[in-house]
Design an enzyme around this catalytic site. Structure first.
Site, PDB file in Angstrom:
ATOM      1  CG  HIS A  56      -1.935  -1.069   1.239  1.00 47.11           C
ATOM      2  ND1 HIS A  56      -2.778  -1.302   0.171  1.00 47.11           N
ATOM      3  CD2 HIS A  56      -2.237  -2.020   2.170  1.00 47.11           C
ATOM      4  CE1 HIS A  56      -3.555  -2.344   0.462  1.00 47.11           C
ATOM      5  NE2 HIS A  56      -3.242  -2.800   1.664  1.00 47.11           N
ATOM      6  CG  ASP A 111      -3.000  -8.388   0.799  1.00 52.88           C
ATOM      7  OD1 ASP A 111      -2.338  -8.751   1.791  1.00 52.88           O
ATOM      8  OD2 ASP A 111      -4.016  -7.651   0.884  1.00 52.88           O
ATOM      9  CG  HIS A 134      -6.649  -5.195   1.797  1.00 52.55           C
ATOM     10  ND1 HIS A 134      -6.202  -6.180   2.648  1.00 52.55           N
ATOM     11  CD2 HIS A 134      -7.707  -4.604   2.401  1.00 52.55           C
ATOM     12  CE1 HIS A 134      -6.965  -6.188   3.734  1.00 52.55           C
ATOM     13  NE2 HIS A 134      -7.883  -5.241   3.610  1.00 52.55           N
ATOM     14  CG  ASP A 139      -5.324  -9.939   3.465  1.00 47.73           C
ATOM     15  OD1 ASP A 139      -5.128 -10.526   2.381  1.00 47.73           O
ATOM     16  OD2 ASP A 139      -5.051  -8.736   3.635  1.00 47.73           O
TER      17      ASP A 139
HETATM   18 ZN   LIG Z   1      -4.354  -7.169   2.706  1.00 45.88          ZN
END
Ligand SMILES: [Zn+2]
Length: 349
Positions: A127, A169, A171, A257
């Site tokens: 991120h 991931d 996200h 996740d």
């Molecule tokens: Zn994540």
């Protein structure tokens, strides 16, 4: 390809960058992973390597000086926060430099020795953009420096000409996408939960890159409640693209996740999905560097171990039922998939 997998780990990743009060991104995540690696008999089947520390100059390949200065200032007055999600302690810089330096060192080593390395590192990185927050996100989502971005930039400097980044991931890897958005030397493929339902709220199919980089960012969306069946449908197209592109190395942002009941996301993936991804990377036979991103519950034990088993080409030691998605989730997933494929038609499919 050498038939083994190198795991890179050092105590620094559990001893440093510890939150002052409860935070989901904490050393316990790695402890869970390590325990599970022992419990399922993986420990003796892999080779173990020590982490490497990056220099400030290494960071400047990816991040602007102002951001690096800012992190250094915060560390000097720690405990502090970059934002409400992202904490900084007095030893954060150390841990983050090791996470980043490990990615650089072992991605180049992977190319030289035609091997697969997996960095069990923290803090995560995908991120983190050039200036910290990426693509208008409200926070950096627990990330300090973009580890996989550092690997890709260093490989380009080293003379590697074609790189795939695969980010699974749950996200969207907004930092990574931002860094390579105008770059045609890195094909950035990101599979994540529907961004209308999850931080960082970017990573839509139409975000395909700009300028020379047009077509080099590919976003695959999984609807909330997607299980192993939906993931397999999407991943079969991802594998096709990677094989067609035929990169010199695959870099992976590995987040666990998306495992069911992670608590941070609404995906229902299990050990099957992670095993299949590991197996695909092994069978592809390319050098590979994998960096750990997220994963906050069962995924750190079951998903991570199954993924490594896949990389090793041994049987999956974890036996659980495959998850099946509701019909409306499958229908929605098909729509998203068609959307992504139509936007890259003629380029990669
Ligand atoms: Zn994540």
């Amino acid at each position: 390809m050498v038939d083994t997998v190198g795991l890179v780990y050092g105590n620094i990743f559990v001893e440093k960058h510890k939150p002052a009060r409860y935070h989901p991104e904490n050393p316990g995540r790695l402890r869970r992973a390590l325990k599970s690696i022992v419990r399922y008999g993986i420990k003796s089947k892999v080779e173990w390597y020590a982490p490497y520390k990056a220099s400030r100059k290494d960071l400047e390949c990816v991040h602007v000086k102002g951001y690096i200065d800012y992190v250094e200032e915060l560390v000097a007055k720690a405990p502090a926060e970059i934002d409400p999600d992202t904490y900084v302690t007095n030893d954060t810089l150390d841990a983050a430099l090791y996470a980043y330096g490990t990615a650089i060192h072992y991605s180049i080593k992977a190319v030289k020795e035609k091997k697969i390395f997996f960095g069990l590192v923290r803090p995560p990185g995908h991120h983190s953009g050039r200036e910290g927050k990426a693509m208008g996100a409200s926070t950096q989502g627990f990330c300090i420096f973009n580890n996989i971005g550092g690997a890709a930039k260093s490989l380009l400097d080293y003379g590697v000409e074609s790189i795939v980044i695969l980010d699974f991931d749950a996200h969207h890897g907004n930092g990574t996408q931002e860094i390579f958005y105008r770059d045609d030397r890195v094909l950035d493929i990101d599979i994540h939960q529907d961004p209308s339902t999850l931080y960082p709220f970017t990573g839509y199919p139409e975000q395909i890159g700009e300028g020379r980089g047009k077509g080099y960012s590919i976003n695959f969306i999984l609807p909330s409640m997607a299980g192993d069946d939906v993931f397999a449908m999407v991943f079969s197209r991802v594998t096709e693209i990677i094989k067609n592109y035929n990169p010199e190395i695959v870099l992976v942002s590995a987040g666990f996740d998306g495992y069911q009941f992670d608590g941070m996301t609404e995906l229902l993936l299990t050990s099957h999905t992670y095993y299949n991804m590991g197996k695909f990377l092994k069978d592809l036979g390319k050098p590979c560097y994998i960096t750990l991103e997220g994963g906050y519950a069962n995924g750190m034990e079951m998903g991570l171990v199954s993924f490594i088993a896949g990389l090793l080409g041994i049987d999956n030691p974890i036996r659980v039922q495959k998850t099946k998605s509701f019909k409306q989730v499958i229908d929605q997933a098909r729509k998203y998939l068609e959307q992504t494929l139509s936007l890259i038609k003629g380029i990669w499919v």
